[in-house]
Design a protein around this motif. Sequence first.
Motif: not given
Length: 137
Positions: A82-84, A112-114, A118-120, A48-51
């Motif tokens: 910004d949701y990428l 934020a990344w997983q 480099g892949a935000h 969820h984008g809010g989380a």
Amino acid sequence: MIERLELLLSAPYVQKLGVRFDNHGDELTATLPYAEALIGNPLIPALHGGAIGAFMEITASAALLAASPLLALPKPIDVSVDYLRPGKPADVYARASITRQGSRVANVSVEAWQERRGAHVAGLRGHFLIKPAPQEA
């Protein structure tokens, strides 16, 4: 550095999300552990984008608390996220950098990344109201 985060870590919302912080040299890395309750779209599945946005705001507050003693938690004035790319069902990591800190307002950016730094997954830019502790003479 982590000792200054006790007030933030004791907040019920932060505890519910399970956010953790680790020191890596002079950088603070935040972790949002994956939980099924964080899924916003079960068809993809995607977090969820809010989380993710809340996690990055918590990370920004932690960076401000770690940088200098504050009398209270930072208060967001303006936050832009910004949701990428969709967040996969996995842990999310974030680091914040303070771009400017004045006597009452601070500007912070968060990445934020997983899987790869480099892949935000998302980015945050925010302005926060701060109340620095008086400096001893």
